[in-house]
Design an enzyme around this catalytic site. Structure first.
Site, mmCIF file in Angstrom:
data_model
loop_
_atom_site.group_PDB
_atom_site.id
_atom_site.type_symbol
_atom_site.label_atom_id
_atom_site.label_comp_id
_atom_site.label_asym_id
_atom_site.label_seq_id
_atom_site.Cartn_x
_atom_site.Cartn_y
_atom_site.Cartn_z
ATOM 1 N N ASN A 1 12.301 3.035 136.378
ATOM 2 C CA ASN A 1 13.671 2.555 136.119
ATOM 3 C C ASN A 1 14.568 3.582 135.431
ATOM 4 O O ASN A 1 15.604 3.214 134.874
ATOM 5 C CB ASN A 1 13.686 1.245 135.296
ATOM 6 C CG ASN A 1 12.945 0.093 135.963
ATOM 7 O OD1 ASN A 1 12.189 -0.617 135.323
ATOM 8 N ND2 ASN A 1 13.163 -0.101 137.259
ATOM 9 N N GLY B 1 11.725 9.477 137.231
ATOM 10 C CA GLY B 1 10.644 8.683 137.816
ATOM 11 C C GLY B 1 11.140 7.518 138.637
ATOM 12 O O GLY B 1 10.409 6.554 138.832
ATOM 13 N N ASP B 2 12.377 7.575 139.104
ATOM 14 C CA ASP B 2 12.868 6.466 139.929
ATOM 15 C C ASP B 2 13.954 7.014 140.872
ATOM 16 O O ASP B 2 13.912 8.201 141.216
ATOM 17 C CB ASP B 2 13.357 5.310 139.044
ATOM 18 C CG ASP B 2 13.102 3.954 139.694
ATOM 19 O OD1 ASP B 2 13.689 3.709 140.765
ATOM 20 O OD2 ASP B 2 12.332 3.147 139.142
ATOM 21 N N ASP B 3 14.913 6.180 141.273
ATOM 22 C CA ASP B 3 15.925 6.658 142.223
ATOM 23 C C ASP B 3 16.694 7.851 141.644
ATOM 24 O O ASP B 3 17.113 7.825 140.487
ATOM 25 C CB ASP B 3 16.931 5.540 142.533
ATOM 26 C CG ASP B 3 16.273 4.346 143.213
ATOM 27 O OD1 ASP B 3 15.189 4.513 143.816
ATOM 28 O OD2 ASP B 3 16.845 3.244 143.152
#
Ligand SMILES: *[C@@H]1O[C@H](CO)[C@@H](O)[C@H](O)[C@H]1NC(C)=O
Ligand SMILES: *[C@@H]1O[C@H](CO)[C@@H](O)[C@H](O)[C@H]1NC(C)=O
Ligand SMILES: *[C@@H]1O[C@H](CO)[C@@H](O)[C@H](O)[C@H]1NC(C)=O
Ligand SMILES: *[C@@H]1O[C@H](CO)[C@@H](O)[C@H](O)[C@H]1NC(C)=O
Ligand SMILES: *[C@@H]1O[C@H](CO)[C@@H](O)[C@H](O)[C@H]1NC(C)=O
Ligand SMILES: *[C@@H]1O[C@H](CO)[C@@H](O)[C@H](O)[C@H]1NC(C)=O
Ligand SMILES: *[C@@H]1O[C@H](CO)[C@@H](O)[C@H](O)[C@H]1NC(C)=O
Ligand SMILES: *[C@@H]1O[C@H](CO)[C@@H](O)[C@H](O)[C@H]1NC(C)=O
Ligand SMILES: *[C@@H]1O[C@H](CO)[C@@H](O)[C@H](O)[C@H]1NC(C)=O
Ligand SMILES: *[C@@H]1O[C@H](CO)[C@@H](O)[C@H](O)[C@H]1NC(C)=O
Ligand SMILES: *[C@@H]1O[C@H](CO)[C@@H](O)[C@H](O)[C@H]1NC(C)=O
Ligand SMILES: *[C@@H]1O[C@H](CO)[C@@H](O)[C@H](O)[C@H]1NC(C)=O
Length: 432
Positions: A215, A237-239
């Site tokens: 997130n 660690g996400d988009d």
């Protein structure tokens, strides 16, 4: 008063060049923020500076808020919105504290997906310059440890939310160790964000697909029009950058993305019966580095509503249309391109054929480099609303597993693929 009186005469040069002027902060519309002593909370001084210097009726007599080359400890929420005609000169670092119970209790509502934020910021004709070194540090490691893989932990704050903004520029800012999403742009238009560095890296837990820095999106657009992201570096660690409900006329160019999931269209279709769109998106000249999950992926909720946002939902209507992804260079990506219409409550399975959200007119062109995948595209569209106008051309990627070109194009409910032939159905349900 001297500074204030001179400003109109100097205005054009001042706006462009940030020449430091000696001024008495109380007497002019320049506010120099003093860090609180002894590492105590600087948020009151920041709120005060924006209240005094951030609202200027005259575009030719702009205000200015200056952060010195020092560390400002932030221990309370900030809501500095409704600004007008102000320059923000960020020379130092804003460092958020680690008081998790406080933030869970006080983070401010963003107005989408029950998300919340540490800082609501916005206005019109705002020009924020971080000169390539001014930094917002969310001290996120405590959050990565605390949430321990829980998706969208309630009350976990976004670092900054740009809200109710227009005709504004953000440049040269570093965002590190974001508590959650980094920059959320909502209810805003005509925003340029360039030369931005984002790095939210979990230094304790290894980054994998059960993301440790889960997130930590680089940027998200929601109810946003005409937004440009230029020369971003995102390691997270996400988009890398995600476009959510009602994102229109979005340009992403000359960016480098590391480690995370890639450019995301969605998720969208989360609100039962609501009509939402994503339209006119161009991403070009993008580097996808360090085992990214995808170059680009598109995800919608299923047509069945279950639970409530952020982790529940479904049954949304609308379309994502006219999206072009051009000149992508991949190095060791684990996947290349995917569409899924399977997103559902807490990653429940099933219902992949039920979404009425329409994905159409999406072009991938000129993608090259290396991947660890034989699948160029896994395009799972809903039977209730098949995808149309999907075009993929000029793909020159090497699968480093055996040095061959990836050959699989997996499709469900793709009407009239252009530039490629579907080789079979998708292999498995992909619910995120
Ligand atoms: C700073 O902290 C020290 C020790 O904690 C204390 O003695 C001093 O009075 C504080 N100074 C201010 C300005 O609050
Ligand atoms: C900011 O201060 C640090 C030391 O506190 C110094 O190393 C750095 O060069 C300064 N940066 C600028 C741009 O003045
Ligand atoms: C949380 O908020 C409630 C109500 O505003 C308050 O009573 C409580 O003390 C707060 N807890 C913390 C840790 O701030
Ligand atoms: C933020 O401040 C604006 C302007 O004062 C106000 O309208 C808005 O309700 C505030 N938002 C929150 C979440 O407190
Ligand atoms: C994180 O969750 C896992 C189970 O999912 C558990 O084994 C581990 O102890 C948890 N770690 C912390 C620090 O709570
Ligand atoms: C879009 O935003 C940019 C600022 O980033 C502005 O220069 C341009 O005029 C806007 N376009 C439209 C059509 O309003
Ligand atoms: C991000 O931070 C990590 C840890 O500090 C570092 O190893 C990595 O090189 C950084 N990424 C980029 C793109 O600067
Ligand atoms: C989103 O866009 C749709 C289509 O333009 C519009 O009907 C809807 O009201 C918008 N939703 C919001 C919350 O702005
Ligand atoms: C599609 O979007 C691009 C910008 O991303 C725009 O230049 C183009 O005109 C749009 N095409 C249509 C048919 O609207
Ligand atoms: C998409 O771009 C086209 C061409 O510039 C424009 O006519 C159309 O209004 C845009 N769509 C939206 C939703 O802004
Ligand atoms: C493609 O993108 C790369 C950066 O990744 C850039 O150096 C190159 O000039 C771009 N090519 C074209 C034709 O724009
Ligand atoms: C290359 O490896 C993939 C698995 O990644 C496999 O599906 C494909 O058949 C292999 N191609 C050749 C020519 O060996």
């Amino acid at each position: 008063m001297l500074g204030k009186l001179l400003l109109p005469l100097l205005a054009p040069a001042v706006a462009a060049s940030y020449v430091a002027k000696p001024q008495a902060p109380q007497d002019s519309n320049t506010c120099i923020v003093e860090p609180a002593t002894n590492g105590s909370d600087s948020a009151p001084a920041i709120r005060d500076a924006f209240a005094r210097c951030g609202h200027n009726a005259d575009a030719n007599d702009r205000g200015k808020v200056v952060f010195k080359n020092e560390t400002y400890h932030i221990q309370s929420v900030m809501n500095t919105t409704g600004l007008r005609n102000v320059d923000v000169d960020l020379q130092g670092t804003l460092l958020w504290d680690q008081n998790i119970p406080y933030w869970l209790n006080h983070s401010l509502p963003v107005g989408y997906q029950n998300q919340s934020s540490a800082w609501l910021f916005g206005g019109e004709n705002v020009h924020w310059d971080g000169h390539g070194y001014g930094t917002l540090d969310g001290n996120g490691q405590v959050w990565y440890d605390f949430v321990n893989g829980t998706n969208n932990y309630p009350g976990r704050p976004h670092q900054i939310t740009v809200t109710g903004s227009r005709d504004s520029v953000f440049q040269g800012i570093r965002f590190v160790q974001s508590q959650m999403w980094t920059v959320t742009i909502i209810h805003s238009e005509n925003i340029l964000m360039e030369d931005i560095y984002v790095n939210s890296t979990d230094t304790k837990q290894e980054v994998g697909f059960d993301f440790s820095s889960l997130n930590t999106d680089g940027a998200d657009t929601v109810y946003a029009n005409n937004i440009t992201f230029r020369r971003w570096v995102v390691d997270n660690g996400d988009d890398s950058i995600a476009m959510k409900a009602n994102s229109t006329n979005i340009l992403i160019e000359d960016c480098r993305f590391h480690t995370g999931l890639g450019i995301a269209i969605g998720s969208i279709g989360q609100y039962d019966g609501e009509f939402e769109t994503i339209e006119n998106v161009t991403a070009r000249n993008i580097q996808i580095l360090d085992k990214m999950r995808y170059g680009v992926y598109v995800k919608t909720w299923t047509g069945r509503s279950a639970g409530y946002p952020p982790n529940g939902g479904g049954g949304g209507l609308g379309y994502a249309a006219n999206m072009t992804f051009q000149n992508f260079t991949l190095e060791g990506a684990t996947g290349i391109f995917a569409v899924t219409q399977c997103t559902s409550y807490n990653d429940a399975t099933g219902g992949c054929d039920t979404s009425e959200f329409h994905i159409r007119d999406l072009v991938l062109e000129d993608w090259h480099g290396t991947a660890v995948s034989d699948v160029v595209a896994a395009v799972q569209c809903s039977a209730a609303r098949p995808c149309t106008g999907i075009e993929i051309r000029d793909i020159d990627i090497v699968d480093t597993v055996n040095g061959t070109a990836p050959a699989s194009y997996l499709c469900d409910n793709v009407d009239g693929p252009k530039g490629f032939a579907c080789t079979g159905p998708t292999w498995e349900e992909n619910n995120r």
